[in-house]
Design a protein around this motif. Structure first.
Motif, mmCIF file in Angstrom:
data_model
loop_
_atom_site.group_PDB
_atom_site.id
_atom_site.type_symbol
_atom_site.label_atom_id
_atom_site.label_comp_id
_atom_site.label_asym_id
_atom_site.label_seq_id
_atom_site.Cartn_x
_atom_site.Cartn_y
_atom_site.Cartn_z
ATOM 1 N N LYS A 40 0.836 -1.209 0.000
ATOM 2 C CA LYS A 40 0.000 0.000 0.000
ATOM 3 C C LYS A 40 0.865 1.252 0.000
ATOM 4 O O LYS A 40 0.560 2.225 -0.674
ATOM 5 C CB LYS A 40 -0.927 0.024 1.214
ATOM 6 C CG LYS A 40 -2.159 -0.804 1.038
ATOM 7 C CD LYS A 40 -3.149 -0.529 2.144
ATOM 8 C CE LYS A 40 -4.389 -1.354 1.862
ATOM 9 N NZ LYS A 40 -5.372 -1.279 2.900
ATOM 10 N N LEU A 65 0.703 4.120 -2.934
ATOM 11 C CA LEU A 65 0.370 5.515 -2.638
ATOM 12 C C LEU A 65 1.521 6.451 -2.994
ATOM 13 O O LEU A 65 1.298 7.545 -3.534
ATOM 14 C CB LEU A 65 -0.018 5.671 -1.164
ATOM 15 C CG LEU A 65 -1.395 5.127 -0.799
ATOM 16 C CD1 LEU A 65 -1.561 5.044 0.713
ATOM 17 C CD2 LEU A 65 -2.491 5.987 -1.413
ATOM 18 N N VAL A 85 -3.355 12.440 -1.542
ATOM 19 C CA VAL A 85 -2.542 11.230 -1.383
ATOM 20 C C VAL A 85 -1.854 11.252 -0.024
ATOM 21 O O VAL A 85 -1.772 10.225 0.661
ATOM 22 C CB VAL A 85 -1.525 11.079 -2.534
ATOM 23 C CG1 VAL A 85 -0.655 9.839 -2.330
ATOM 24 C CG2 VAL A 85 -2.251 11.003 -3.873
ATOM 25 N N LEU A 133 -2.105 8.419 2.885
ATOM 26 C CA LEU A 133 -0.962 7.828 3.583
ATOM 27 C C LEU A 133 -1.148 7.918 5.096
ATOM 28 O O LEU A 133 -0.877 6.958 5.826
ATOM 29 C CB LEU A 133 0.333 8.532 3.185
ATOM 30 C CG LEU A 133 0.965 8.109 1.873
ATOM 31 C CD1 LEU A 133 1.936 9.166 1.378
ATOM 32 C CD2 LEU A 133 1.666 6.766 2.032
#
Length: 140
Positions: free
Chosen positions: A91, A95, A121, A125
């Protein structure tokens, strides 16, 4: 016995940001402060003398070393901003591909200025890091 250096303390987050020399970096630090606080729902706390952290968790390594750390955080360093996240590697990498101009280390992401990245974004995160640590650690 090892004593953790970077611990939550009562130093003023605002005084720390105000000590940043660059006006633009200071402005970005205030914007990051708002983004992290609104996204996490946690109050900003100083960790050591230069990290602004949000929330906290307890970690323990296989070696037996343990301590406390912020769930997420940032530091307006002289050269770049350091952003601190802990999330699942796949992930994280996905990202980071969409974040914008940055470099990264194991748990740090480095940016020159906020205008270089996509704020949505960054928020993702932050949320993913908090969620990951909720599932994998003991929260303080």
């Amino acid at each position: 016995m090892y004593k953790q250096k970077t611990r939550e303390n009562n130093l003023s987050v605002i005084e720390f940001i105000e000590s940043v020399e660059s006006i633009k970096k200071r402005e970005d630090a205030y914007t990051l402060l708002d983004i992290f606080a609104q996204t996490t729902g946690y109050e900003a706390k100083m960790w050591g003398s230069s990290i602004i952290g949000f929330g906290s968790y307890r970690y323990k390594y296989a070696s037996g070393h343990e301590g406390d750390a912020p769930l997420v955080g940032f530091s307006p360093r002289k050269a770049k901003f350091s952003l601190y996240f802990s999330l699942e590697e796949t992930k994280r990498e996905a990202l980071l591909q969409d974040l914008g101009k940055h470099t990264s280390g194991k748990s740090c992401v480095y940016i020159n200025k906020l205008a270089d990245i996509h704020v949505e974004v960054l928020k993702a995160l932050i949320m993913e890091s908090v969620s990951f640590l909720d599932q994998t650690t003991v929260r303080k």
